[in-house]
Motif scaffolding. Structure first.
Motif, PDB file in Angstrom:
ATOM      1  N   ARG A 163       8.250  55.761 -14.933  1.00  0.00           N
ATOM      2  CA  ARG A 163       8.596  55.686 -13.810  1.00  0.00           C
ATOM      3  C   ARG A 163       9.567  55.676 -13.632  1.00  0.00           C
ATOM      4  O   ARG A 163      10.371  54.961 -14.112  1.00  0.00           O
ATOM      5  CB  ARG A 163       7.760  54.765 -13.753  1.00  0.00           C
ATOM      6  CG  ARG A 163       5.888  54.965 -13.442  1.00  0.00           C
ATOM      7  CD  ARG A 163       5.556  53.916 -13.120  1.00  0.00           C
ATOM      8  NE  ARG A 163       5.796  51.972 -13.865  1.00  0.00           N
ATOM      9  CZ  ARG A 163       5.389  51.341 -14.693  1.00  0.00           C
ATOM     10  NH1 ARG A 163       4.361  52.218 -15.550  1.00  0.00           N
ATOM     11  NH2 ARG A 163       5.696  50.784 -15.587  1.00  0.00           N
ATOM     12  N   THR A 164      10.098  56.665 -12.861  1.00  0.00           N
ATOM     13  CA  THR A 164      11.906  56.147 -12.938  1.00  0.00           C
ATOM     14  C   THR A 164      11.969  55.466 -11.638  1.00  0.00           C
ATOM     15  O   THR A 164      11.762  55.365 -10.890  1.00  0.00           O
ATOM     16  CB  THR A 164      11.465  58.217 -11.785  1.00  0.00           C
ATOM     17  OG1 THR A 164      10.955  59.279 -12.327  1.00  0.00           O
ATOM     18  CG2 THR A 164      13.240  58.244 -11.427  1.00  0.00           C
ATOM     19  N   ASP A 165      13.415  55.229 -11.876  1.00  0.00           N
ATOM     20  CA  ASP A 165      14.000  54.461 -11.574  1.00  0.00           C
ATOM     21  C   ASP A 165      15.130  54.828 -10.661  1.00  0.00           C
ATOM     22  O   ASP A 165      15.497  55.702 -10.695  1.00  0.00           O
ATOM     23  CB  ASP A 165      14.412  53.169 -12.593  1.00  0.00           C
ATOM     24  CG  ASP A 165      13.576  53.112 -13.490  1.00  0.00           C
ATOM     25  OD1 ASP A 165      12.397  52.637 -12.895  1.00  0.00           O
ATOM     26  OD2 ASP A 165      13.996  52.949 -15.051  1.00  0.00           O
ATOM     27  N   LEU A 166      15.726  54.446  -9.577  1.00  0.00           N
ATOM     28  CA  LEU A 166      16.678  54.169  -9.571  1.00  0.00           C
ATOM     29  C   LEU A 166      18.266  53.390  -9.214  1.00  0.00           C
ATOM     30  O   LEU A 166      18.370  51.888  -8.874  1.00  0.00           O
ATOM     31  CB  LEU A 166      16.630  54.051  -7.231  1.00  0.00           C
ATOM     32  CG  LEU A 166      17.389  54.093  -6.261  1.00  0.00           C
ATOM     33  CD1 LEU A 166      17.280  55.762  -6.916  1.00  0.00           C
ATOM     34  CD2 LEU A 166      16.518  54.006  -5.058  1.00  0.00           C
ATOM     35  N   PHE A 167      19.237  54.598  -9.287  1.00  0.00           N
ATOM     36  CA  PHE A 167      20.305  53.320  -8.954  1.00  0.00           C
ATOM     37  C   PHE A 167      21.580  53.570  -7.775  1.00  0.00           C
ATOM     38  O   PHE A 167      21.336  54.594  -7.757  1.00  0.00           O
ATOM     39  CB  PHE A 167      21.636  54.238 -10.205  1.00  0.00           C
ATOM     40  CG  PHE A 167      22.728  53.127 -10.707  1.00  0.00           C
ATOM     41  CD1 PHE A 167      23.378  51.911 -10.809  1.00  0.00           C
ATOM     42  CD2 PHE A 167      23.805  54.060 -10.188  1.00  0.00           C
ATOM     43  CE1 PHE A 167      24.332  51.565 -10.575  1.00  0.00           C
ATOM     44  CE2 PHE A 167      25.219  53.588  -9.799  1.00  0.00           C
ATOM     45  CZ  PHE A 167      26.007  52.308 -10.778  1.00  0.00           C
TER      46      PHE A 167
END
Length: 545
Positions: free
Chosen positions: A363-367
């Protein structure tokens, strides 16, 4: 899986029944949330000593370019310096080890550099670099061995004399030479008070379908001081459009924009009649990713206080989407509008942003890099970076403080890349007025991974505009290969995907011209070079790229 010092070598594991099963997430929190990623600050020992500094012309920008310029597979770095000269750092890390870089002369050490974007312009297999500047922009041709030379005259590139703050590139259908888009900020030659006037953005198209040089630049009007632009195939038509995130001139009708760019035709703005919604934010960065596995990218737009996460509206019965987006940031827990630690209650100021899977759970995360413009009293002074980790329900949970990346420096640009090739995405942030920071991802119990580098013969060697598809249980992860977005910097090289606990999976590439590659089995925890018409080639450090 425990903490790793060495990546597991790729191996074919055929016949596993779990190939078609749902992905197993990495170990979770006691409350059922996602695994907390861990980062270790290695700034002091990394060998990187660079500061983006300067007065008003350098309050924006501060980009980082991440790319491999010596074909060893490890990402190298060029960092904007503002009033100081840009710096180049050769990656000296060992696989799975501490992050180590060495400053080296490269030819990229120009002054007044605001942003840096790598791409292979001439298709010779060597990365070139576009340097955005306060002044003349410069395209730098890669010579091999991490050496570069000015190519403006040789390639017919007019670098102008503006304040350039945004960049994106694509290869228009049928062309052997790229199209470059450059976003320009306020006119630095006129009275700056109270706001100054926005200058024209530029489109640098090829001189013809076959010539290896640029035609005279085209002005994109109207222009409203963008801080991020991105060529992206938002509707999966095969023809990317140019999204523009603007920062100023809302008193003159300014708004977010998207340009149609049909081959051989003049650029044309999407209109409200076509579905484009009137939106005004202090636009600073763009990140794109297909978060909900529906085949269409979502877009995260950074701003001052009011960040947006945009999802494409309902698809009409004819299957042709309209450019109409709904903001789902609040529903997904991704507003990131105020500091979450440090005691501040004033709103945040957000800059560079990227989607990456930092704990490899699929699941792609966000910075999001954060930092006050200067000393704006209505906005938070202590403004920590965000690391928003996605849970199984698609909502994001703030973990920047728990992960160890909640720096209070004035963040600007950044790069998320696997600098030591251990399968975990590391983090670098360029700060305004203080030193660059770099963190090694040391997450224990992280899931497995897959890293892919694309290659095709001739023009557009790195297959910009392609889509990478990877099966993860009953969903397909999709990554669009783009150059641009973020804030003032970009990257080329490995495309990283988390796989949870899957030991192998299947992947394919939809190439820029629309040709669909075959589904291919690949083992987890592996690096693969994928060429058109050829089975994925497993790669290990020590081999040439």
């Amino acid at each position: 899986m425990t903490g790793r010092n060495n990546v597991r070598l790729p191996a074919r594991l055929a016949g596993l029944a779990l190939l078609l099963s749902l992905p197993q997430a990495a170990p979770a929190l006691a409350n059922g949330g996602p695994l907390v990623p861990r980062f270790t600050d290695e700034t002091a020992s990394s060998g990187i000593a660079s500061t983006y500094r300067g007065d008003w012309e350098y309050m924006v920008g501060g980009g980082a370019g991440s790319f491999d310029c010596n074909a060893d597979g490890f990402p190298d770095l060029v960092l904007a310096g503002g009033e100081d000269k840009a710096k180049f750092y050769l990656n000296r890390s060992s696989q799975g080890g501490a992050l180590k870089f060495e400053e080296k002369p490269s030819g990229l050490e120009l002054d007044k550099v605001i942003g840096a974007y790598p791409l292979d312009i001439d298709g010779d297999g060597l990365q070139d670099v576009v340097l955005l500047r306060s002044g003349e922009n410069v395209v730098m041709r890669g010579l091999g061995g991490c050496r570069f030379e000015r190519a403006n005259e040789a390639w017919g590139f007019d670098g102008g004399d503006a304040w350039s703050t945004a960049f994106s590139a694509t290869w228009e259908r049928g062309n052997t030479w790229p199209t470059l888009a450059i976003g320009n900020y306020i006119d630095r030659f006129e009275d700056f008070e109270p706001w100054g006037s926005c200058t024209d953005n530029w489109l640098h198209r090829p001189a013809s379908t076959t010539e290896r040089r640029f035609a005279p630049r085209i002005a994109l009007n109207p222009s409203f001081c963008p801080l991020s632009i991105l060529f992206t195939d938002w509707n999966r038509s095969g023809t990317p459009s140019l999204r523009v995130s603007n920062d100023r001139e809302y008193y003159k009708g300014g708004q977010e924009q998207m340009w149609k760019l049909e081959p051989g035709k003049a650029p044309e703005l999407y209109t409200q009649a076509e579905g484009w919604k009137y939106l005004r934010i202090w636009g600073m960065g763009i990140a794109s990713h297909d978060l909900d596995f529906d085949g269409y990218p979502e877009y995260f737009l950074t701003s001052m206080a009011d960040n947006k996460l945009q999802k494409l509206g309902e698809i009409p019965a004819d299957g042709k989407p309209k450019p109409s987006y709904n903001d789902v940031a609040f529903a997904k827990g991704a507003t990131a509008h105020r500091p979450y630690t440090g005691g501040e209650i004033r709103p945040s100021t957000a800059w560079h942003t990227e989607f990456e899977d930092v704990n490899n759970d699929g699941r792609t995360d966000l910075f999001v890099a954060k930092g006050n413009v200067a000393e704006m009293p209505d906005f938070a002074e202590q403004d920590p970076n965000n690391l928003l980790v996605q849970g199984e329900d698609g909502r994001f949970i703030e973990m920047g403080d728990k992960a160890g990346v909640a720096s209070m420096a004035k963040g600007r640009g950044g790069a998320l890349a696997d600098f030591n090739l251990d399968g975990l995405v590391d983090l670098l942030v360029v700060n305004q007025g203080s030193a660059v920071e770099i963190w090694r991802n040391t997450t224990e119990g992280a899931g497995r991974f897959l890293q892919i580098a694309l290659r095709q013969k001739g023009a557009n060697r790195d297959a910009v505009g392609a889509w990478i598809e990877v099966k993860t249980g009953d969903v397909i992860q999709r990554r669009e290969v783009t150059i641009g977005g973020g804030h003032a910097g970009g990257k080329t090289g490995w495309h990283h995907l988390g796989l949870g606990e899957r030991a192998e999976t299947e992947m394919r590439v939809l190439w820029p011209d629309g040709e669909a590659g075959a589904w291919q089995k690949v083992a987890a925890d592996g690096f693969y070079v994928v060429e058109r018409g050829v089975a994925p080639r497993a790669w290990m450090p020590g081999e040439g790229m």
